[in-house]
Scaffold this active site. Sequence first.
Site, PDB file in Angstrom:
ATOM      1  N   SER A 213       3.829  -1.983   2.394  1.00  0.00           N
ATOM      2  CA  SER A 213       5.066  -2.204   1.645  1.00  0.00           C
ATOM      3  C   SER A 213       6.243  -2.338   2.611  1.00  0.00           C
ATOM      4  O   SER A 213       6.246  -3.239   3.429  1.00  0.00           O
ATOM      5  CB  SER A 213       5.290  -1.060   0.648  1.00  0.00           C
ATOM      6  OG  SER A 213       6.420  -1.301  -0.144  1.00  0.00           O
ATOM      7  N   THR A 214       7.205  -1.424   2.551  1.00  0.00           N
ATOM      8  CA  THR A 214       8.399  -1.513   3.400  1.00  0.00           C
ATOM      9  C   THR A 214       8.004  -1.547   4.881  1.00  0.00           C
ATOM     10  O   THR A 214       7.292  -0.676   5.357  1.00  0.00           O
ATOM     11  CB  THR A 214       9.327  -0.314   3.153  1.00  0.00           C
ATOM     12  OG1 THR A 214       9.528  -0.164   1.747  1.00  0.00           O
ATOM     13  CG2 THR A 214      10.671  -0.516   3.826  1.00  0.00           C
ATOM     14  N   HIS A 240       3.931  -5.435  -0.986  1.00  0.00           N
ATOM     15  CA  HIS A 240       4.943  -5.380  -2.043  1.00  0.00           C
ATOM     16  C   HIS A 240       6.045  -6.385  -1.725  1.00  0.00           C
ATOM     17  O   HIS A 240       6.809  -6.212  -0.774  1.00  0.00           O
ATOM     18  CB  HIS A 240       5.550  -3.980  -2.145  1.00  0.00           C
ATOM     19  CG  HIS A 240       4.588  -2.938  -2.592  1.00  0.00           C
ATOM     20  ND1 HIS A 240       4.801  -1.589  -2.408  1.00  0.00           N
ATOM     21  CD2 HIS A 240       3.387  -3.019  -3.224  1.00  0.00           C
ATOM     22  CE1 HIS A 240       3.787  -0.897  -2.907  1.00  0.00           C
ATOM     23  NE2 HIS A 240       2.913  -1.745  -3.404  1.00  0.00           N
ATOM     24  N   MET A 333       7.005   2.768   1.508  1.00  0.00           N
ATOM     25  CA  MET A 333       7.612   3.861   0.746  1.00  0.00           C
ATOM     26  C   MET A 333       6.674   4.287  -0.378  1.00  0.00           C
ATOM     27  O   MET A 333       5.967   3.463  -0.957  1.00  0.00           O
ATOM     28  CB  MET A 333       8.940   3.373   0.160  1.00  0.00           C
ATOM     29  CG  MET A 333       9.787   4.440  -0.494  1.00  0.00           C
ATOM     30  SD  MET A 333      10.613   5.518   0.701  1.00  0.00           S
ATOM     31  CE  MET A 333      11.687   4.357   1.539  1.00  0.00           C
ATOM     32  N   ASP A 336       1.625   4.397  -3.137  1.00  0.00           N
ATOM     33  CA  ASP A 336       0.718   3.385  -3.679  1.00  0.00           C
ATOM     34  C   ASP A 336      -0.473   3.202  -2.744  1.00  0.00           C
ATOM     35  O   ASP A 336      -0.303   3.035  -1.538  1.00  0.00           O
ATOM     36  CB  ASP A 336       1.465   2.053  -3.853  1.00  0.00           C
ATOM     37  CG  ASP A 336       0.624   1.005  -4.568  1.00  0.00           C
ATOM     38  OD1 ASP A 336      -0.300   1.383  -5.304  1.00  0.00           O
ATOM     39  OD2 ASP A 336       0.901  -0.193  -4.382  1.00  0.00           O
TER      40      ASP A 336
END
Length: 393
Positions: A213-214, A240, A333, A336
């Site tokens: 993600s991030t 993401h 972050m 998930d």
Amino acid sequence: MIRVLIADDSAFMRKVLSDFFNGQSDFQVAGTAINGKDAIEKVKKLKPDLLTLDVQMPVMDGLEALAVIMDECPLPVVMVSSMTQAGTDATVRALSLGAVDFISKAGGPISKIEPIQNELLEKCREAATAHVSKVRTSLADSKPLIFTPKVEKEPEPPAIKKIEIKRRSGYVPGQKPTINKIPTVTPAPATKPTPISTSNSLSNKKLVAIGTSTGGPQALQAVITRLPGNLPCGVVVVQHMPAGFTKSLANRLDSISEIAVKEAENDEIIKAGQVYIAPGNFHLRVVPATGGERKIALSQEPPVGNHRPAVNVMFDSVAGIGKNLVSVIMTGMGCDGCEGMKKIKANGGYSIAQDEPSCVVYGMPKAVVDAGLADEIKPLTKIAEAIVEAVKR
């Protein structure tokens, strides 16, 4: 207090963002910059906690400035970009250079802050906590690995044993017969060479699944550019990212990698030596196909944990592959992927987690590590190598 520097060539935009941030109890505007060159100077002088950086600016644009900032004085950066194709490509490039996140300007310059204010606050607060450091590896250093199938060593042939055989050399009356000793060799038993698995046979068994993600675009660049083009299995990725950006990400990675990279399509057969990135706003699952193969299944079912695509959805779908699955969880972050990883480990799958120092945000990998689900914990620069070694097992 989060001290933010705002870089935008529009005086109106600088005023709107300054008023907005100064109106928050946890933000303070450290200053503003009118172009990329000015942003570099203000970052060095003011040392803010966070920089919002417009992509399109005169004198020096946001990408040029970002490259210098991340090399000389790295800090968390949130890009502000348009939703045009050029803006999308530039945003993906910025994320690969080390920007933590981005805000999309729908329909050109922002005239009102209300439509994006919640997203802006959430992303800027999260970005301010990110761990940002100088990019340690460049594309020139990211040479792809070479996949060499693991070959079992053939057994050593038995040692040659000398056997003495008594032999008469002739008979002379009145003399004892002479005994000559000559060595004879016992032949070694015939052995067959150990067969080497071919790419086709492995591609139907092994699979690599990556969730991030991030900070993911930069992490994916570090990993995917090092994967060998002859990797004997497919790779599926959930990053993401909203719709419209994942295709640009896939195209960029494909242009700088030896292994093929593309945005995944529904019902697409998974092939060896190919990376498939879940399209934004679609869940990605791996499902059986005819002939013992696997294929991609995309859907727009409700978000899971506020994410679509969600790593947990992909991990759930591949857990049944068992010991032939190599799963990877990288910077991001939240948590998930953790629930899906529990199912992967319960079915005998192998897991690799990115370590804390090399993560932009140590959230998703931390959840996996804290739950005791990681077989290996590796720095970003060693993950591609760990994947290749795990595929060989």
